[in-house]
Motif scaffolding. Structure first.
Motif, mmCIF file in Angstrom:
data_model
loop_
_atom_site.group_PDB
_atom_site.id
_atom_site.type_symbol
_atom_site.label_atom_id
_atom_site.label_comp_id
_atom_site.label_asym_id
_atom_site.label_seq_id
_atom_site.Cartn_x
_atom_site.Cartn_y
_atom_site.Cartn_z
ATOM 1 N N GLU A 29 2.719 -29.516 122.267
ATOM 2 C CA GLU A 29 4.173 -29.556 122.446
ATOM 3 C C GLU A 29 4.839 -30.409 121.373
ATOM 4 O O GLU A 29 5.920 -30.079 120.877
ATOM 5 N N LEU A 30 4.174 -31.502 120.999
ATOM 6 C CA LEU A 30 4.747 -32.388 120.000
ATOM 7 C C LEU A 30 4.780 -31.721 118.632
ATOM 8 O O LEU A 30 5.778 -31.793 117.899
ATOM 9 N N LEU A 31 3.701 -31.016 118.280
ATOM 10 C CA LEU A 31 3.656 -30.350 116.981
ATOM 11 C C LEU A 31 4.576 -29.136 116.931
ATOM 12 O O LEU A 31 5.075 -28.756 115.855
ATOM 13 N N ALA A 32 4.823 -28.518 118.101
ATOM 14 C CA ALA A 32 5.700 -27.349 118.136
ATOM 15 C C ALA A 32 7.182 -27.719 118.204
ATOM 16 O O ALA A 32 8.052 -26.853 118.078
ATOM 17 N N SER A 33 7.473 -28.993 118.405
ATOM 18 C CA SER A 33 8.867 -29.424 118.505
ATOM 19 C C SER A 33 9.536 -29.387 117.128
ATOM 20 O O SER A 33 8.883 -29.227 116.098
ATOM 21 N N ARG A 34 10.828 -29.565 117.112
ATOM 22 C CA ARG A 34 11.591 -29.566 115.873
ATOM 23 C C ARG A 34 11.995 -30.996 115.465
ATOM 24 O O ARG A 34 12.950 -31.205 114.724
ATOM 25 N N LEU A 35 11.195 -31.983 115.955
ATOM 26 C CA LEU A 35 11.519 -33.367 115.653
ATOM 27 C C LEU A 35 11.354 -33.685 114.170
ATOM 28 O O LEU A 35 12.015 -34.576 113.648
ATOM 29 N N ASP A 36 10.488 -32.917 113.492
ATOM 30 C CA ASP A 36 10.247 -33.220 112.085
ATOM 31 C C ASP A 36 11.420 -32.798 111.194
ATOM 32 O O ASP A 36 11.428 -33.106 110.002
ATOM 33 N N GLU A 37 12.399 -32.109 111.759
ATOM 34 C CA GLU A 37 13.559 -31.732 110.976
ATOM 35 C C GLU A 37 14.606 -32.845 110.915
ATOM 36 O O GLU A 37 15.612 -32.717 110.218
ATOM 37 N N GLN A 38 14.377 -33.910 111.654
ATOM 38 C CA GLN A 38 15.318 -35.030 111.660
ATOM 39 C C GLN A 38 14.844 -36.110 110.686
ATOM 40 O O GLN A 38 13.719 -36.087 110.195
ATOM 41 N N ASP A 39 15.736 -37.065 110.455
ATOM 42 C CA ASP A 39 15.301 -38.227 109.713
ATOM 43 C C ASP A 39 14.599 -39.183 110.682
ATOM 44 O O ASP A 39 14.502 -38.928 111.885
ATOM 45 N N GLU A 41 15.432 -42.147 111.824
ATOM 46 C CA GLU A 41 16.278 -42.693 112.875
ATOM 47 C C GLU A 41 16.461 -41.673 113.996
ATOM 48 O O GLU A 41 16.404 -42.011 115.187
ATOM 49 N N GLY A 42 16.678 -40.419 113.627
ATOM 50 C CA GLY A 42 16.826 -39.376 114.635
ATOM 51 C C GLY A 42 15.551 -39.154 115.418
ATOM 52 O O GLY A 42 15.587 -38.881 116.626
ATOM 53 N N LEU A 43 14.395 -39.250 114.739
ATOM 54 C CA LEU A 43 13.118 -39.087 115.431
ATOM 55 C C LEU A 43 12.949 -40.164 116.507
ATOM 56 O O LEU A 43 12.598 -39.859 117.653
ATOM 57 N N HIS A 44 13.202 -41.420 116.137
ATOM 58 C CA HIS A 44 13.060 -42.500 117.118
ATOM 59 C C HIS A 44 14.083 -42.350 118.239
ATOM 60 O O HIS A 44 13.769 -42.620 119.414
ATOM 61 N N SER A 45 15.286 -41.901 117.904
ATOM 62 C CA SER A 45 16.301 -41.707 118.928
ATOM 63 C C SER A 45 15.904 -40.600 119.899
ATOM 64 O O SER A 45 16.054 -40.741 121.116
ATOM 65 N N SER A 46 15.334 -39.519 119.379
ATOM 66 C CA SER A 46 14.911 -38.417 120.247
ATOM 67 C C SER A 46 13.734 -38.834 121.122
ATOM 68 O O SER A 46 13.678 -38.491 122.308
ATOM 69 N N LEU A 47 12.797 -39.565 120.548
ATOM 70 C CA LEU A 47 11.652 -40.013 121.342
ATOM 71 C C LEU A 47 12.101 -40.981 122.438
ATOM 72 O O LEU A 47 11.632 -40.897 123.584
ATOM 73 N N GLY A 48 12.988 -41.899 122.091
ATOM 74 C CA GLY A 48 13.446 -42.888 123.070
ATOM 75 C C GLY A 48 14.550 -42.383 123.979
ATOM 76 O O GLY A 48 14.910 -43.073 124.933
ATOM 77 N N ALA A 49 15.099 -41.209 123.679
ATOM 78 C CA ALA A 49 16.149 -40.585 124.505
ATOM 79 C C ALA A 49 17.381 -41.475 124.627
ATOM 80 O O ALA A 49 18.032 -41.546 125.678
ATOM 81 N N ARG A 50 17.730 -42.178 123.556
ATOM 82 C CA ARG A 50 18.960 -42.965 123.534
ATOM 83 C C ARG A 50 19.273 -43.334 122.093
ATOM 84 O O ARG A 50 18.455 -43.136 121.188
ATOM 85 N N GLU A 51 20.462 -43.863 121.904
ATOM 86 C CA GLU A 51 20.878 -44.240 120.572
ATOM 87 C C GLU A 51 20.039 -45.406 120.052
ATOM 88 O O GLU A 51 19.658 -46.297 120.807
ATOM 89 N N VAL A 52 19.743 -45.378 118.759
ATOM 90 C CA VAL A 52 18.939 -46.439 118.170
ATOM 91 C C VAL A 52 19.834 -47.582 117.739
ATOM 92 O O VAL A 52 21.031 -47.406 117.471
ATOM 93 N N ALA A 53 19.241 -48.770 117.672
ATOM 94 C CA ALA A 53 19.941 -49.920 117.122
ATOM 95 C C ALA A 53 19.984 -49.788 115.607
ATOM 96 O O ALA A 53 19.014 -49.345 114.983
ATOM 97 N N GLU A 54 21.093 -50.162 115.026
ATOM 98 C CA GLU A 54 21.267 -49.974 113.587
ATOM 99 C C GLU A 54 20.237 -50.739 112.773
ATOM 100 O O GLU A 54 19.717 -50.226 111.783
ATOM 101 N N ASP A 55 19.915 -51.967 113.192
ATOM 102 C CA ASP A 55 19.003 -52.796 112.398
ATOM 103 C C ASP A 55 17.555 -52.613 112.806
ATOM 104 O O ASP A 55 16.652 -53.028 112.088
ATOM 105 N N ASP A 56 17.280 -51.977 113.967
ATOM 106 C CA ASP A 56 15.900 -51.852 114.447
ATOM 107 C C ASP A 56 15.718 -50.518 115.167
ATOM 108 O O ASP A 56 15.519 -50.461 116.385
#
Length: 833
Positions: A29-39, A41-56
């Motif tokens: 499921e992870l390899l079939a996802s489209r997460l690799d199309e993001q940068d 920051e977007g990858l971490h945001s999608s994995l964490g299911a919330r907005e990322v902190a700007e500095d971390d």
């Protein structure tokens, strides 16, 4: 171009995540996802299911990354794997704190200052005495009166025997102790003979004590029932202070102890705390992984805890102080284990029951048995401590009773009086013998007794084990630390309120090392006396106006008799030990014949080692008194051989001293060389003896020949067999522990490192800027050149570690070795269990 590069980085990161999941379905499921199309920051945001902190940004996905790695079975229960106030995943390695304010009492070591203070208070009161209502004194326990009587008898025996030996020594000297050189020799002889005599009478009384089998005034392990119930409130903390230790050995011993405790059915009364002062970052990572594996495999997250201090104050005693201050109020007892300690569940529960049965006992020290080493040197030491040690331990307890020693480990402590009375203040003044107390155990025992609590040795309690140093050089490295610590402790000899027995303990502690320079000086003066009478004309009329000459008289017969008597005092305890073992059954020691042969060989080896230790201990004492600092390193836990180069470096000067000494004596008086041969000969062969005695191969040969055999080898206790089995497995597991670079770079290892990091800080612009500066400075640097202290700082701070992880993956200025060394061939850092 930048977008393409970002897609490649994101794809590599996603592929790395997929490789380390433990579920094929999740991986697909992870390899079939489209997460690799993001940068990123977007990858971490999608994995964490919330907005990322700007500095971390990477901190947002820490929990998700751990869930992917442990999708089949969660890493830890929800009560342990939680989130902090910012919603970042963290792994709770310690229970909630119950703080207790603790503070040491300043030392009053100068009796003249104390007297002056009393006089000043008397003057301030107008020379009137203060009449205070004295509290009703409790009756003195019977054992205290008996102990005082016994020690008076010991003093009479030692002094009387030494005076007789002094008279014989005076008769041996050519001028019967009337010259200045002879007076100095006679004085040193009396001091040293008192030391030998005290050891002899201690061992002799231990022999009769063990032969009789019981002492009505001692704390006897047989006085409590093995299955007596333990109160639910009688909780005990097993405390394991460590610092840069062999991680596999520590956790193998801990696991064997916990499993034995579980077999006893009393596990619910105990919690275990691993208190680390390690400052090696690779070992710090290995410790956390070993703790997680132990908790997961035993389901012991609610019983086994781990903490690594960031501020390492006062070494081991400071580590224990911190534990008492934070969690001590939750427990009635504390049982201190060393890094190489192993204890059976029956021994642990028996110690608790002994404490419950003796409410005025503050410390009960078990008598650990040495085992587990394969080197020839260590096997001889194991044999010596197992065969001769019980005599000295039982004899020591016979004379001391409730004013005994505490050796710092394998002992149970009543926490309330320990926390109130045994916190250690630094020694006042300047120099190497001031500051933080190094050998804390003797001092803590003295403070516990000063407060009115007993300190006992349960010398007949089975199930307590430790390990010996593997070779002579490692033992001497340990002795240097102990020497410095005992010299510092002697400053407390006149401290206020210390019991006379513990003043004697401080004296015997320092005498254990001061005796070496005294022996050395005695031999030097004896050689000087020979030189004076050989190279100079005798003075027949030493004083003017004498009518009759003074003839030098040599009494070789008395000299032989005195030498034989001294040798008897040294070696008779060993013979008595063998007799006692044979009387009680020598089969587990290899049989009576091999037991006797082992004693003879060990005695010969001890004679070879005595002059070597004498010179080393003399150097240790002199360097400590001259103010040279020492490096407090953890002892070796491996069966390590001594290389020839190390032996030459450490024993080369001794060999030269022995050769020059022998040539000089032979030149002056060849016959005297026979008397000095055991000394100079041992020094001249110190290099090969040190090397060969460290050999594991020779130790195994003696093991097959059933020499230096001990019961723990013949029929190993179950807890020791478990420890050996776990050690082999944990060595293999430790080889897969990630390095610091891999904790920074690898997604799963980094998520675990961020969750384990303990530092939590507030949010401020200044702090954020400083973190960015530190990350920017290290990310462009070759990771192999990052200092260990800097690595520790990043391991301690989850924000720094997470920021560095993100920058290594995204910054174009990142040093290429970070990614190359941090993501090698596909491997999972999942903790077993």
């Amino acid at each position: 171009m930048v977008d393409t590069q970002a897609d490649t980085v994101t794809g590599d990161y996603l592929e790395r995540l997929a490789q380390e999941t433990d579920s094929r379905k999740v991986r697909r499921e992870l390899l079939a996802s489209r997460l690799d199309e993001q940068d990123m920051e977007g990858l971490h945001s999608s994995l964490g299911a919330r907005e990322v902190a700007e500095d971390d940004p990477a901190a947002t996905s820490v929990g998700a990354r751990l869930s992917l790695a442990y999708s089949a079975r969660p890493l830890a229960p929800p009560t342990v794997l939680t989130t902090d106030a910012q919603g970042i995943t963290r792994l709770c390695t310690m229970p909630p704190m119950t703080r207790t304010p603790l503070g040491p009492e300043p030392w009053a070591t100068n009796p003249f200052v104390r007297f002056g203070q009393r006089v000043r208070k008397w003057i301030e009161r107008g020379f009137r005495r203060r009449h205070k209502a004295k509290p009703e004194a409790s009756p003195t326990p019977r054992w205290q009166k008996v102990g005082m009587l016994r020690r008076r008898v010991l003093l009479i025996l030692v002094v009387g025997q030494s005076l007789v030996a002094a008279e014989y020594m005076r008769s041996v000297l050519p001028y019967q102790g009337k010259q200045a050189l002879e007076i100095a020799i006679l004085t040193l002889f009396v001091l040293l003979f008192c030391w030998v005599s005290a050891g002899f009478w201690t061992a002799l009384m231990g022999f009769f004590q063990l032969l009789r089998g019981r002492d009505r005034y001692a704390i006897d392990a047989r006085d409590v029932e093995a299955d007596a119930p333990i109160e639910e409130t009688a909780r005990t903390a097993l405390v394991v202070p460590i610092c840069n230790e062999d991680v596999a050995r520590v956790f193998a011993g801990v696991r064997a102890t916990l499993e034995s405790l579980r077999d006893s059915g009393q596990e619910r009364h105990f919690d275990l705390f691993i208190l680390s002062d390690s400052f090696d970052p690779e070992l710090a990572i290995a410790e956390t992984h070993a703790w997680l594996a132990l908790c997961r495999e035993l389901g012991a997250f609610d019983r086994v805890f781990y903490r690594r201090r960031q501020r390492r104050m006062k070494r081991k005693s400071g580590n224990i102080d911190d534990f008492c201050r934070r969690w001590g109020a939750n427990y009635r007892y504390m049982l201190v284990l060393d890094a190489d300690s192993v204890m059976s569940g029956a021994c642990l529960t028996r110690l608790v029951r002994l404490m419950e049965a003796h409410p005025k006992a503050g410390i009960i020290q078990s008598a650990p048995r040495a085992s587990g080493r394969l080197n020839l040197y260590a096997r001889m030491q194991q044999f010596a401590t197992r065969v001769y040690g019980p005599l000295f331990t039982a004899g020591l307890h016979f004379w001391q009773l409730g004013e005994s020693h505490y050796w710092g480990h394998n002992a149970i402590i009543r926490l309330a009086p320990f926390m109130r009375h045994c916190m250690l203040a630094p020694l006042p003044g300047k120099g190497s013998l001031s500051g933080e107390i190094l050998s804390h155990d003797f001092v803590e025992a003295a403070l516990m007794r000063r407060a009115g609590w007993g300190v006992w040795i349960a010398y007949n309690l089975d199930g307590s084990y430790e390990e010996m140093p593997p070779n002579l050089l490692d033992e001497l490295n340990r002795d240097r630390r102990w020497c410095h610590g005992n010299l510092m402790n002697f400053r407390l000899f006149l401290a206020k309120g210390i019991h006379p027995v513990h003043r004697a303990v401080f004296l015997t502690g320092v005498m254990s090392y001061i005796s070496a320079p005294l022996w050395c000086l005695f031999l030097i003066l004896s050689t000087a006396l020979l030189a004076v009478h050989t190279l100079s004309t005798p003075q027949y009329f030493p004083e003017p106006g004498m009518m009759f000459p003074v003839w030098p008289q040599w009494n070789p017969t008395l000299a032989v008799g005195l030498f034989s008597a001294t040798a008897t005092l040294l070696f008779l305890p060993k013979v008595l030990s063998v007799i006692l073992v044979i009387a009680q059954g020598s089969k587990e020691f290899g049989g009576g014949l091999r037991l006797f042969a082992s004693m003879v060989l060990e005695s010969l080896f001890s004679m070879l080692m005595a002059p070597v230790r004498m010179l080393f201990h003399t150097r240790f004492v002199l360097t400590a008194l001259l103010g040279r600092a020492i490096q407090w390193r953890s002892p070796s836990r491996d069966n390590s051989d001594t290389p020839w180069s190390d032996a030459v470096r450490h024993h080369g000067v001794q060999t030269l001293i022995g050769a020059v000494w022998a040539v000089g004596v032979y030149y002056m008086e060849p016959t005297f060389l026979w008397w000095l041969a055991p000394i100079v000969g041992a020094l001249m062969v110190s290099i090969p003896v040190s090397v060969l005695s460290s050999r594991v191969s020779l130790g195994r040969w003696c093991q097959h020949a059933r020499l230096f055999r001990i019961p723990e080898e013949t029929h190993p206790p179950r807890v020791l067999r478990r420890m050996v089995r776990h050690l082999k497995r944990m060595r293999a597991q430790q080889a897969a522990t990630p390095t610091f670079v891999q904790v920074v770079v690898d997604p799963m290892a980094n998520a675990l490192g961020c969750a384990l990091a303990t530092s939590r800080h507030g949010v401020s612009a200044l702090l954020r800027r400083r973190r960015e500066e530190r990350v920017r400075a290290i990310v462009t640097e070759n990771p192999g050149k990052v200092q260990p202290a800097t690595q520790l700082n990043f391991l301690d701070d989850p924000v720094l570690l997470s920021m560095l992880h993100h920058w290594v993956w995204t910054s174009p200025d990142a040093h290429p070795d970070w990614r190359e060394l941090g993501t090698p061939t596909p491997v999972s850092w999942r903790v077993p269990g």
